[in-house]
Design a protein around this motif. Structure first.
Motif, PDB file in Angstrom:
ATOM      1  N   ASP A   1      -6.611  -0.576  -8.860  1.00  0.00           N
ATOM      2  CA  ASP A   1      -5.531  -1.048  -9.766  1.00  0.00           C
ATOM      3  C   ASP A   1      -3.810  -0.512  -9.332  1.00  0.00           C
ATOM      4  OD1 ASP A   1      -7.384  -2.523 -10.714  1.00  0.00           O
ATOM      5  OD2 ASP A   1      -7.815  -0.488 -12.657  1.00  0.00           O
ATOM      6  N   GLU A   2      -3.162  -0.049  -9.157  1.00  0.00           N
ATOM      7  CA  GLU A   2      -1.843   0.228  -8.796  1.00  0.00           C
ATOM      8  C   GLU A   2      -1.859   0.106  -7.771  1.00  0.00           C
ATOM      9  OE1 GLU A   2      -1.150   4.289 -11.445  1.00  0.00           O
ATOM     10  OE2 GLU A   2      -2.189   4.799  -8.801  1.00  0.00           O
ATOM     11  N   VAL A   3      -2.380  -0.380  -7.152  1.00  0.00           N
ATOM     12  CA  VAL A   3      -1.953  -0.496  -5.364  1.00  0.00           C
ATOM     13  C   VAL A   3      -1.594  -2.354  -5.362  1.00  0.00           C
ATOM     14  CG1 VAL A   3      -2.733  -1.372  -3.395  1.00  0.00           C
ATOM     15  CG2 VAL A   3      -3.058   0.726  -3.363  1.00  0.00           C
ATOM     16  N   ASP A   4      -3.031  -3.030  -5.858  1.00  0.00           N
ATOM     17  CA  ASP A   4      -3.031  -4.583  -6.745  1.00  0.00           C
ATOM     18  C   ASP A   4      -2.055  -4.394  -7.374  1.00  0.00           C
ATOM     19  OD1 ASP A   4      -4.576  -4.451  -5.137  1.00  0.00           O
ATOM     20  OD2 ASP A   4      -6.747  -4.603  -6.830  1.00  0.00           O
ATOM     21  N   ALA A   5      -1.489  -3.762  -8.235  1.00  0.00           N
ATOM     22  CA  ALA A   5      -0.778  -4.469  -9.343  1.00  0.00           C
ATOM     23  C   ALA A   5       0.988  -4.118  -8.027  1.00  0.00           C
ATOM     24  CB  ALA A   5       0.082  -3.458  -9.961  1.00  0.00           C
ATOM     25  N   LEU A   6       1.079  -3.666  -6.982  1.00  0.00           N
ATOM     26  CA  LEU A   6       1.982  -3.153  -6.135  1.00  0.00           C
ATOM     27  C   LEU A   6       2.290  -4.371  -5.516  1.00  0.00           C
ATOM     28  CD1 LEU A   6       4.576  -1.154  -5.873  1.00  0.00           C
ATOM     29  CD2 LEU A   6       3.418   0.183  -4.310  1.00  0.00           C
ATOM     30  N   VAL A   7       1.158  -4.828  -4.763  1.00  0.00           N
ATOM     31  CA  VAL A   7       0.888  -5.340  -4.024  1.00  0.00           C
ATOM     32  C   VAL A   7       0.611  -6.993  -3.998  1.00  0.00           C
ATOM     33  CG1 VAL A   7       0.050  -5.837  -1.193  1.00  0.00           C
ATOM     34  CG2 VAL A   7       1.101  -3.706  -2.153  1.00  0.00           C
TER      35      VAL A   7
ATOM     36  N   ASP B   1       0.259 -10.436   2.665  1.00  0.00           N
ATOM     37  CA  ASP B   1       0.172  -9.552   4.273  1.00  0.00           C
ATOM     38  C   ASP B   1       1.049  -8.655   3.918  1.00  0.00           C
ATOM     39  OD1 ASP B   1       3.329 -10.219   4.537  1.00  0.00           O
ATOM     40  OD2 ASP B   1       2.970 -12.290   5.208  1.00  0.00           O
ATOM     41  N   TYR B   2       0.949  -8.249   5.903  1.00  0.00           N
ATOM     42  CA  TYR B   2       2.011  -6.784   6.225  1.00  0.00           C
ATOM     43  C   TYR B   2       2.967  -6.992   5.680  1.00  0.00           C
ATOM     44  CZ  TYR B   2       3.602  -7.927  10.269  1.00  0.00           C
ATOM     45  OH  TYR B   2       5.012  -8.470  10.709  1.00  0.00           O
ATOM     46  N   ARG B   3       4.468  -7.616   5.912  1.00  0.00           N
ATOM     47  CA  ARG B   3       5.485  -7.823   5.190  1.00  0.00           C
ATOM     48  C   ARG B   3       5.717  -7.218   3.586  1.00  0.00           C
ATOM     49  NH1 ARG B   3       6.098 -13.122   8.485  1.00  0.00           N
ATOM     50  NH2 ARG B   3       4.934 -13.394   7.321  1.00  0.00           N
ATOM     51  N   ASP B   4       4.921  -8.078   3.014  1.00  0.00           N
ATOM     52  CA  ASP B   4       4.903  -7.540   1.423  1.00  0.00           C
ATOM     53  C   ASP B   4       4.323  -6.511   1.207  1.00  0.00           C
ATOM     54  OD1 ASP B   4       5.383 -10.481   1.674  1.00  0.00           O
ATOM     55  OD2 ASP B   4       3.388 -11.179   1.309  1.00  0.00           O
ATOM     56  N   ALA B   5       3.410  -6.232   2.346  1.00  0.00           N
ATOM     57  CA  ALA B   5       2.999  -4.914   1.716  1.00  0.00           C
ATOM     58  C   ALA B   5       4.097  -3.416   1.442  1.00  0.00           C
ATOM     59  CB  ALA B   5       1.990  -4.647   1.947  1.00  0.00           C
ATOM     60  N   GLU B   6       5.254  -4.077   3.357  1.00  0.00           N
ATOM     61  CA  GLU B   6       5.588  -2.322   3.105  1.00  0.00           C
ATOM     62  C   GLU B   6       7.030  -3.263   3.035  1.00  0.00           C
ATOM     63  OE1 GLU B   6       8.798  -1.882   7.291  1.00  0.00           O
ATOM     64  OE2 GLU B   6       7.842  -3.571   7.468  1.00  0.00           O
ATOM     65  N   ARG B   7       7.308  -4.069   1.762  1.00  0.00           N
ATOM     66  CA  ARG B   7       8.464  -4.684   1.096  1.00  0.00           C
ATOM     67  C   ARG B   7       8.079  -3.573  -0.488  1.00  0.00           C
ATOM     68  NH1 ARG B   7       9.032  -9.488   3.495  1.00  0.00           N
ATOM     69  NH2 ARG B   7       8.411 -10.203   2.626  1.00  0.00           N
ATOM     70  N   ALA B   8       6.870  -3.924  -0.916  1.00  0.00           N
ATOM     71  CA  ALA B   8       6.604  -3.149  -2.078  1.00  0.00           C
ATOM     72  C   ALA B   8       6.353  -2.288  -2.224  1.00  0.00           C
ATOM     73  CB  ALA B   8       5.100  -3.772  -2.115  1.00  0.00           C
ATOM     74  N   PHE B   9       6.152  -1.524  -0.897  1.00  0.00           N
ATOM     75  CA  PHE B   9       6.036   0.269  -0.847  1.00  0.00           C
ATOM     76  C   PHE B   9       7.435   0.714  -0.808  1.00  0.00           C
ATOM     77  CE2 PHE B   9       1.138  -0.074  -0.406  1.00  0.00           C
ATOM     78  CZ  PHE B   9       1.309   0.982  -1.306  1.00  0.00           C
ATOM     79  N   LEU B  10       8.128   0.338  -0.362  1.00  0.00           N
ATOM     80  CA  LEU B  10       9.480  -0.030   0.336  1.00  0.00           C
ATOM     81  C   LEU B  10      10.302   0.540  -0.597  1.00  0.00           C
ATOM     82  CD1 LEU B  10      10.563  -0.920   3.427  1.00  0.00           C
ATOM     83  CD2 LEU B  10      10.362   1.293   2.931  1.00  0.00           C
TER      84      LEU B  10
ATOM     85  N   TRP C   1      -1.105  -0.172  16.135  1.00  0.00           N
ATOM     86  CA  TRP C   1      -1.318  -0.698  15.826  1.00  0.00           C
ATOM     87  C   TRP C   1      -0.774  -1.120  14.353  1.00  0.00           C
ATOM     88  CZ3 TRP C   1      -5.360  -4.633  17.461  1.00  0.00           C
ATOM     89  CH2 TRP C   1      -6.521  -3.954  18.395  1.00  0.00           C
ATOM     90  N   ALA C   2      -0.446  -0.002  14.074  1.00  0.00           N
ATOM     91  CA  ALA C   2       0.315   0.200  12.597  1.00  0.00           C
ATOM     92  C   ALA C   2       1.403   0.444  12.110  1.00  0.00           C
ATOM     93  CB  ALA C   2      -1.062   0.960  11.747  1.00  0.00           C
ATOM     94  N   PHE C   3       1.615   0.808  11.248  1.00  0.00           N
ATOM     95  CA  PHE C   3       2.777   2.280  10.758  1.00  0.00           C
ATOM     96  C   PHE C   3       3.099   2.442   9.139  1.00  0.00           C
ATOM     97  CE2 PHE C   3       4.227  -2.219   9.599  1.00  0.00           C
ATOM     98  CZ  PHE C   3       4.544  -2.157   7.790  1.00  0.00           C
ATOM     99  N   ALA C   4       3.544   3.862   9.301  1.00  0.00           N
ATOM    100  CA  ALA C   4       2.912   4.581   8.489  1.00  0.00           C
ATOM    101  C   ALA C   4       4.162   4.542   7.175  1.00  0.00           C
ATOM    102  CB  ALA C   4       2.619   5.177   8.682  1.00  0.00           C
ATOM    103  N   LEU C   5       4.198   4.763   5.830  1.00  0.00           N
ATOM    104  CA  LEU C   5       5.232   5.440   4.754  1.00  0.00           C
ATOM    105  C   LEU C   5       4.342   6.168   3.930  1.00  0.00           C
ATOM    106  CD1 LEU C   5       6.131   1.926   3.976  1.00  0.00           C
ATOM    107  CD2 LEU C   5       7.196   2.954   5.397  1.00  0.00           C
ATOM    108  N   ARG C   6       5.700   7.313   3.891  1.00  0.00           N
ATOM    109  CA  ARG C   6       5.590   8.450   2.108  1.00  0.00           C
ATOM    110  C   ARG C   6       5.359   8.282   1.013  1.00  0.00           C
ATOM    111  NH1 ARG C   6       5.989  14.940   4.382  1.00  0.00           N
ATOM    112  NH2 ARG C   6       4.867  16.111   2.920  1.00  0.00           N
TER     113      ARG C   6
END
Length: 225
Positions: free
Chosen positions: A4-10, A15-24, A36-41
């Protein structure tokens, strides 16, 4: 972190660009890039999110993590979800690198189905076998030492155990795009040319645009548009 927290954030259509912006925006920081991918902490340092623009094998690897969770020899998976355009997102516990000899020994134990890793080895075998039957261009098990890592509480775990057969898939996309179009629906390969290719790349200048143009032409030939 919950679904639920991820769905609220993303958002559901992200898409992957939206997800990256949201987590940043939420304070997560870049911590690694692969083929294949990048990671955020996470801000508290306890979790990482792996975001891929295009990863057909992602759901199968997540299934290994779920089925083998009781062994504690795979990363703890908090959330897995697909992203628009064929992307993949996984939130996992934070992992650290281990010395190569230790990683190689762990891979060898799994390959030999040693008693101490027999259960996780069986899950990997079973899920990978299903992926090979269902997934176009399924890759082999990956024995890269970098895929063996250590958790904060000291456990050795195996991550990213396999992926799509990248060289074969991308060579086919360049030489016979009609075959790729026939086997992977457009909504699942929209960002196929956006994977980082940090280890085996980089992309040749113009290669990404050429690949996507070839796929678009093959799509148009099928639809008649």
């Amino acid at each position: 972190m919950t679904v639920d927290e991820v769905d609220a954030l993303v958002g559901a259509d992200a898409d992957y660009r939206d997800a990256e912006r949201a987590f940043l925006a939420a304070g997560w920081t870049p911590c690694g890039v692969g083929d294949w991918a990048f990671a955020l902490r996470s801000p508290d340092g306890q979790r990482a999110v792996r975001i891929s623009p295009f990863d057909p094998a992602g759901p199968y690897v997540a299934e290994i993590y779920r089925q083998a969770a009781h062994t504690r020899q795979v990363p703890r998976l908090f959330v897995h979800r697909r992203l628009a355009g064929g992307g993949d997102l996984s939130v996992m516990e934070w992992l650290s690198a281990v010395p190569e000899p230790e990683a190689v020994a762990f891979h060898r134990a799994i390959a030999e189905r040693a008693p101490e890793v027999a259960e996780v080895a069986e899950v990997i075998r079973r899920v990978h076998e299903r992926a090979q039957a269902e997934l176009p261009w399924c890759g082999p098990l990956d024995v890269n030492p970098d895929n063996v890592m250590r958790t904060a509480d000291g456990r050795l775990v195996i991550a990213d155990v396999f992926s799509a057969a990248g060289p074969e898939l991308y060579r086919t996309a360049a030489e016979d795009p009609q075959l790729v179009v026939a086997r992977i629906p457009e909504p699942e390969r929209r960002f196929m040319a956006d994977i980082p290719l940090t280890s085996s790349g980089p992309w040749e200048p113009g290669a990404q645009e050429k690949l996507m143009a070839g796929l678009a032409a093959a799509d148009a030939a099928i639809t008649g548009s």
